[in-house]
Design a protein around this motif. Structure first.
Motif, PDB file in Angstrom:
ATOM      1  N   GLN A 170       0.827  -1.199   0.000  1.00 12.89           N
ATOM      2  CA  GLN A 170       0.000   0.000   0.000  1.00 12.89           C
ATOM      3  C   GLN A 170       0.866   1.256   0.000  1.00 12.89           C
ATOM      4  O   GLN A 170       0.575   2.232  -0.703  1.00 12.89           O
ATOM      5  CB  GLN A 170      -0.932   0.015   1.213  1.00 12.89           C
ATOM      6  CG  GLN A 170      -1.935   1.150   1.216  1.00 12.89           C
ATOM      7  CD  GLN A 170      -2.908   1.086   0.046  1.00 12.89           C
ATOM      8  OE1 GLN A 170      -3.507   0.047  -0.186  1.00 12.89           O
ATOM      9  NE2 GLN A 170      -3.056   2.175  -0.692  1.00 12.89           N
ATOM     10  N   GLN A 171       1.955   1.217   0.757  1.00  8.73           N
ATOM     11  CA  GLN A 171       2.858   2.365   0.788  1.00  8.73           C
ATOM     12  C   GLN A 171       3.520   2.584  -0.573  1.00  8.73           C
ATOM     13  O   GLN A 171       3.664   3.720  -1.032  1.00  8.73           O
ATOM     14  CB  GLN A 171       3.922   2.161   1.869  1.00  8.73           C
ATOM     15  CG  GLN A 171       3.383   2.266   3.293  1.00  8.73           C
ATOM     16  CD  GLN A 171       4.412   1.851   4.326  1.00  8.73           C
ATOM     17  OE1 GLN A 171       5.190   0.926   4.101  1.00  8.73           O
ATOM     18  NE2 GLN A 171       4.423   2.534   5.462  1.00  8.73           N
ATOM     19  N   GLN A 172       3.915   1.483  -1.218  1.00 11.36           N
ATOM     20  CA  GLN A 172       4.512   1.601  -2.545  1.00 11.36           C
ATOM     21  C   GLN A 172       3.502   2.160  -3.545  1.00 11.36           C
ATOM     22  O   GLN A 172       3.832   3.008  -4.373  1.00 11.36           O
ATOM     23  CB  GLN A 172       5.018   0.242  -3.011  1.00 11.36           C
ATOM     24  CG  GLN A 172       6.189  -0.295  -2.198  1.00 11.36           C
ATOM     25  CD  GLN A 172       6.631  -1.668  -2.674  1.00 11.36           C
ATOM     26  OE1 GLN A 172       6.684  -1.930  -3.866  1.00 11.36           O
ATOM     27  NE2 GLN A 172       6.940  -2.554  -1.738  1.00 11.36           N
ATOM     28  N   TYR A 173       2.277   1.675  -3.470  1.00  8.43           N
ATOM     29  CA  TYR A 173       1.229   2.155  -4.377  1.00  8.43           C
ATOM     30  C   TYR A 173       0.967   3.641  -4.152  1.00  8.43           C
ATOM     31  O   TYR A 173       0.856   4.418  -5.101  1.00  8.43           O
ATOM     32  CB  TYR A 173      -0.051   1.352  -4.165  1.00  8.43           C
ATOM     33  CG  TYR A 173      -1.217   1.867  -4.975  1.00  8.43           C
ATOM     34  CD1 TYR A 173      -1.330   1.563  -6.329  1.00  8.43           C
ATOM     35  CD2 TYR A 173      -2.207   2.661  -4.379  1.00  8.43           C
ATOM     36  CE1 TYR A 173      -2.395   2.049  -7.080  1.00  8.43           C
ATOM     37  CE2 TYR A 173      -3.275   3.149  -5.127  1.00  8.43           C
ATOM     38  CZ  TYR A 173      -3.365   2.833  -6.476  1.00  8.43           C
ATOM     39  OH  TYR A 173      -4.414   3.315  -7.208  1.00  8.43           O
ATOM     40  N   ASP A 174       0.861   4.032  -2.892  1.00  7.24           N
ATOM     41  CA  ASP A 174       0.615   5.446  -2.578  1.00  7.24           C
ATOM     42  C   ASP A 174       1.753   6.325  -3.100  1.00  7.24           C
ATOM     43  O   ASP A 174       1.508   7.430  -3.611  1.00  7.24           O
ATOM     44  CB  ASP A 174       0.464   5.630  -1.071  1.00  7.24           C
ATOM     45  CG  ASP A 174      -0.823   5.000  -0.535  1.00  7.24           C
ATOM     46  OD1 ASP A 174      -1.724   4.703  -1.350  1.00  7.24           O
ATOM     47  OD2 ASP A 174      -0.915   4.793   0.682  1.00  7.24           O
ATOM     48  N   ALA A 175       2.991   5.833  -2.977  1.00  7.47           N
ATOM     49  CA  ALA A 175       4.135   6.606  -3.465  1.00  7.47           C
ATOM     50  C   ALA A 175       4.090   6.740  -4.991  1.00  7.47           C
ATOM     51  O   ALA A 175       4.389   7.805  -5.542  1.00  7.47           O
ATOM     52  CB  ALA A 175       5.439   5.933  -3.032  1.00  7.47           C
ATOM     53  N   GLN A 176       3.711   5.674  -5.665  1.00  8.12           N
ATOM     54  CA  GLN A 176       3.600   5.723  -7.124  1.00  8.12           C
ATOM     55  C   GLN A 176       2.521   6.714  -7.556  1.00  8.12           C
ATOM     56  O   GLN A 176       2.709   7.474  -8.514  1.00  8.12           O
ATOM     57  CB  GLN A 176       3.291   4.329  -7.674  1.00  8.12           C
ATOM     58  CG  GLN A 176       4.445   3.340  -7.529  1.00  8.12           C
ATOM     59  CD  GLN A 176       4.019   1.912  -7.840  1.00  8.12           C
ATOM     60  OE1 GLN A 176       2.848   1.634  -8.083  1.00  8.12           O
ATOM     61  NE2 GLN A 176       4.983   1.000  -7.821  1.00  8.12           N
ATOM     62  N   GLN A 177       1.396   6.702  -6.862  1.00  7.24           N
ATOM     63  CA  GLN A 177       0.324   7.625  -7.201  1.00  7.24           C
ATOM     64  C   GLN A 177       0.735   9.076  -6.956  1.00  7.24           C
ATOM     65  O   GLN A 177       0.435   9.966  -7.753  1.00  7.24           O
ATOM     66  CB  GLN A 177      -0.932   7.287  -6.386  1.00  7.24           C
ATOM     67  CG  GLN A 177      -1.595   5.974  -6.778  1.00  7.24           C
ATOM     68  CD  GLN A 177      -2.049   5.972  -8.219  1.00  7.24           C
ATOM     69  OE1 GLN A 177      -2.814   6.828  -8.642  1.00  7.24           O
ATOM     70  NE2 GLN A 177      -1.560   5.012  -8.998  1.00  7.24           N
ATOM     71  N   ALA A 178       1.419   9.292  -5.846  1.00 12.39           N
ATOM     72  CA  ALA A 178       1.849  10.651  -5.524  1.00 12.39           C
ATOM     73  C   ALA A 178       2.846  11.184  -6.547  1.00 12.39           C
ATOM     74  O   ALA A 178       2.923  12.391  -6.784  1.00 12.39           O
ATOM     75  CB  ALA A 178       2.463  10.686  -4.122  1.00 12.39           C
TER      76      ALA A 178
ATOM     77  N   ASN B 243      -0.992  14.253  -9.967  1.00  8.44           N
ATOM     78  CA  ASN B 243      -1.134  14.314  -8.513  1.00  8.44           C
ATOM     79  C   ASN B 243      -0.097  15.226  -7.871  1.00  8.44           C
ATOM     80  O   ASN B 243      -0.330  15.767  -6.781  1.00  8.44           O
ATOM     81  CB  ASN B 243      -1.069  12.906  -7.924  1.00  8.44           C
ATOM     82  CG  ASN B 243      -2.322  12.106  -8.240  1.00  8.44           C
ATOM     83  OD1 ASN B 243      -3.408  12.673  -8.406  1.00  8.44           O
ATOM     84  ND2 ASN B 243      -2.188  10.791  -8.342  1.00  8.44           N
TER      85      ASN B 243
ATOM     86  N   LYS C 190      -7.467  15.298  -0.480  1.00 11.50           N
ATOM     87  CA  LYS C 190      -8.651  14.531  -0.859  1.00 11.50           C
ATOM     88  C   LYS C 190      -9.775  15.449  -1.340  1.00 11.50           C
ATOM     89  O   LYS C 190     -10.670  15.020  -2.063  1.00 11.50           O
ATOM     90  CB  LYS C 190      -9.126  13.682   0.311  1.00 11.50           C
ATOM     91  CG  LYS C 190      -8.137  12.574   0.692  1.00 11.50           C
ATOM     92  CD  LYS C 190      -8.656  11.743   1.855  1.00 11.50           C
ATOM     93  CE  LYS C 190      -7.655  10.635   2.213  1.00 11.50           C
ATOM     94  NZ  LYS C 190      -8.131   9.827   3.366  1.00 11.50           N
TER      95      LYS C 190
END
Length: 753
Positions: free
Chosen positions: A102-110, A115, A130
């Motif tokens: 989840q942390q990796q995904y959030d970093a990719q999205q950011a 974004n 948000k």
């Protein structure tokens, strides 16, 4: 903001994937493919390949792989940037990252530019991210057709737009202050710009003449950008021209370039829609207008960023106005030997144009088209037929020698000439392994097996590292053809699977255990050419890993059961896995039959890749149980695209005439037997009918019914095995419930199939 080197309609060209994973593993059935020993579409390890370790080149490699190979074959190499583009880091090659998924995904999205912009905006406004408006970069653009109206999704707001907006916001915040009215107005304008990304939104309001000068100039730019994304291209062209004419505007240098971008977009919108598979159409007079504007920009020695952007847009226009010349240009640039600063875009253009049938006389393109097409062509061949031998004789270059060798037929008239030239390629050459492979192939065809074996052994012994498995497998597949004894044959039999894809692999959880198994050539040699006496030898041979000896023992034991060969059954029974060996002893009767019903993974032949017998007791839910194929021939072989393979038998010169006759006789007898479930089921049913007091009779009858339900399915309801299975199922069910109605096995079997 509008700042992108390629127009959005062509985003597919600019973002084509350069490297594709080695192979895609299908994780759910029943669409399983064969296990992979020598990858056909791509090299085993693109990162290693990108460093010039080419291994055995396959004619079915995709164009990106062939481009890399050609660069090294002509004496060049990839730069660090080119290697990173061709073979981007995978999770396996990246440094260890202790963060959660989840942390990796959030970093990719950011990290996404859209974004980054939203986060910068939220920080300035001091609001929760948000609550920041979501922005979709794609928009469906409509085109009139003869049948009505078509909607085509395109990337309308590219990444550079958001990065430019973010940088401008940071600059204006420093200049005007975070809470200033000017900054708030600038943000309102920018929000209006991005409201047009996915649908018609707002156009920023013009500002009065007494507004802050920089804000007013930004607003003129924002209005033009909003019209651009809103597909009002005439308005965008006028707006960007006005920006270009305002020497005080910070956007002045980009004005003419952006006006040309709008002309290109207009040219795409004005053209008739292309048919499926064709290149998208453009209005050519409009493209010529944009070209004229861009050529003036490119000729101006001003800002190098603008000059490069104009040149990139001119290249895109050339794709549409003169596709053959564009393909020649990019193929020449990317071929090397020097690095190509525009490698990514040139490779994308090359693939795009070649995919759409554009022809080229560049050496690289001719070379790719000269490589022989495999039986199942995945090489993206579109060009004319090229005589690689004639080209090599004319050019005398390494790429053309490789192509000529790959295309050479066994016993071809020019083979001796090719072999002499190939022998001069040094071991240090990136071509050496491919050339050596072809040398061995042609020497075997010419009957020079001793020298072929010597060369193959030299290449195999020289392979180092974990990323040479595909090359080793390929060379073993040649060297085994030179085996002069059964031990030599067995030495080259085990091959390492690179990607487990088969249904059997998943049923046996094979990916977590030994990678060694049988490739198609050795599996078919066992099934069709070796007598049972040699199966017994192989089941004991130290040349095979223990697991493969077990697979040979299980399949050979079952073949012996079918042949009523009591001596071979007794010889192989102790070599079976311990649980199975204890259950069957040296039985030729009911214990063996019951074991077959209990172990749906047992089969009388070896398979291509993972053996179903690696997990004999598991019941596979996709009906990969028992067998429908002929006992003595085994399953059909398939390539990686799941097309049938036709391969000549291995020479096996060590076999004696009596051994060959024994193998042929055994195969004929085995192939006359019924398919697995029918054969095993009737064998059990006949025994139970004759021995009603057998304590395991209820279980046997229940397992017959289970086998008819989960046994392999031919796909044809009218096929003999299917009809026989239905009859068998009903008969076993009826006998079970009539003779043993109160047993637990009857309770577990409420239906027949």
């Amino acid at each position: 903001m509008v700042k992108q080197k390629k127009m959005a309609v062509a985003v597919a060209i600019a973002t084509l994937a350069v490297a594709v994973p080695l192979i895609v593993v299908i994780a759910c059935g029943p669409d399983f493919g064969p296990d992979v020993f020598v990858p056909a579409p791509h090299p085993q390890n693109p990162d290693v390949f990108a460093k010039g370790h080419l291994g055995v080149l396959q004619p079915s490699y995709w164009r990106a792989d062939k481009v890399v190979a050609y660069r090294y074959l002509v004496g060049g190499k990839l730069s660090d940037a080119e290697r990173a583009a061709y073979a981007p880091a995978t999770e396996a090659t990246k440094p260890y990252n202790p963060t959660t998924w989840q942390q990796q995904y959030d970093a990719q999205q950011a990290a996404l530019p859209v974004n980054q912009w939203r986060a910068a905006r939220a920080a300035v406004l001091k609001v929760d991210l948000k609550g920041s408006p979501e922005i979709s970069q794609d928009r469906s653009l409509g085109t009139k057709t003869n049948d009505g109206f078509e909607l085509d999704p395109v990337l309308n707001c590219p990444n550079d737009a958001f990065l430019t907006a973010k940088a401008t916001l940071e600059s204006r915040t420093k200049q005007w202050g975070q809470g200033s009215p000017a900054l708030a107005e600038w943000l309102r304008g920018q929000d209006a710009v991005f409201s047009n990304c996915s649908a018609s939104g707002q156009i920023p309001s013009p500002l009065p003449a007494n507004a802050v000068p920089l804000l007013r100039m930004d607003r003129e730019y924002q209005i033009a950008a909003a019209k651009f994304y809103a597909t009002d291209y005439d308005g965008a062209i006028s707006g960007f021209e006005a920006v270009a004419n305002d020497a005080a505007s910070p956007w002045h240098p980009w004005g003419q370039y952006l006006a040309a971008r709008a002309e290109v977009r207009k040219a795409a919108k004005a053209a008739s829609p292309a048919q499926y598979g064709d290149m998208a159409a453009f209005d050519k007079p409009l493209l010529e207008q944009a070209k004229t504007r861009l050529e003036k920009i490119a000729a101006n020695p001003g800002d190098p960023r603008i000059k490069h952007a104009a040149e990139a847009e001119l290249s895109f226009i050339q794709v549409r106005l003169d596709p053959k010349q564009r393909l020649n240009n990019v193929a020449t640039a990317i071929a090397g030997p020097a690095p190509d600063p525009d490698f990514v875009q040139h490779l994308a253009d090359l693939r795009f144009l070649a995919d759409h049938g554009v022809q080229s006389d560049a050496d690289l393109m001719l070379w790719m088209d000269a490589l022989p097409a495999p039986s199942s062509d995945t090489s993206e061949k579109t060009g004319p037929k090229i005589d690689s031998l004639a080209e090599w004789r004319t050019r005398q270059t390494t790429p053309w020698l490789v192509a000529a060798l790959m295309s050479a037929k066994p016993n071809g008239a020019a083979n001796a000439e090719l072999l002499r030239a190939a022998a001069k390629i040094p071991a240090s050459s990136p071509a050496y392994t491919s050339v050596s492979y072809q040398r061995v192939r042609l020497m075997i065809a010419a009957g020079n097996t001793a020298e072929a074996r010597k060369l193959a052994t030299s290449v195999i012994d020289g392979l180092k590292g974990d990323d040479t498995t595909a090359t080793r497998n390929a060379m073993l597949g040649l060297r085994i053809q030179t085996a002069t004894s059964f031990p030599e044959f067995l030495d080259d039999t085990p091959r390492s699977v690179l990607n487990w894809q088969s249904q059997a692999a998943y049923a046996s959880n094979a990916m977590k255990s030994s990678p060694f198994t049988f490739d198609v050539d050795t599996a078919r040699a066992f099934n069709r050419q070796l007598p049972l006496s040699l199966w017994v030898e192989a089941a004991k041979a130290k040349e095979l890993p223990e697991r493969l000896r077990g697979a040979v023992a299980m399949a050979g034991w079952l073949r012996a059961q079918g042949l009523n060969d009591e001596a071979t059954v007794k010889a192989l029974a102790p070599l079976l896995p311990s649980a199975l060996s204890q259950a069957v002893g040296d039985s030729m009767g009911f214990p063996a039959t019951l074991a077959l019903l209990r172990n749906p993974g047992l089969r009388p032949y070896l398979e291509q890749g993972a053996q179903r017998s690696f997990a004999p007791g598991s019941l596979e839910e996709f009906r990969d149980n028992w067998w429908c194929e002929k006992w003595g021939s085994g399953p059909r072989a398939f390539d990686q695209q799941y097309n049938p393979l036709t391969l000549p038998p291995l020479p096996l010169v060590f076999l004696t005439a009596p051994q060959r006759k024994a193998a042929a006789d055994e195969q004929a007898k085995l192939n006359s037997l019924s398919p697995g479930v029918v054969w095993v089921g009737h064998r059990a049913l006949d025994y139970v009918k004759a021995h009603p007091d057998e304590k395991d009779a209820p279980e046997a009858l229940a397992l017959i019914v289970r086998a008819t339900h989960y046994g392999c399915y031919t796909g044809d309801e009218k096929a003999t095995p299917t009809i026989e299975q239905k009859t068998l199922s009903k008969e076993a069910f009826t006998l079970l419930h009539r003779r043993y109605p109160k047993t637990s096995w009857a309770a577990k079997t409420p239906y027949y199939y």
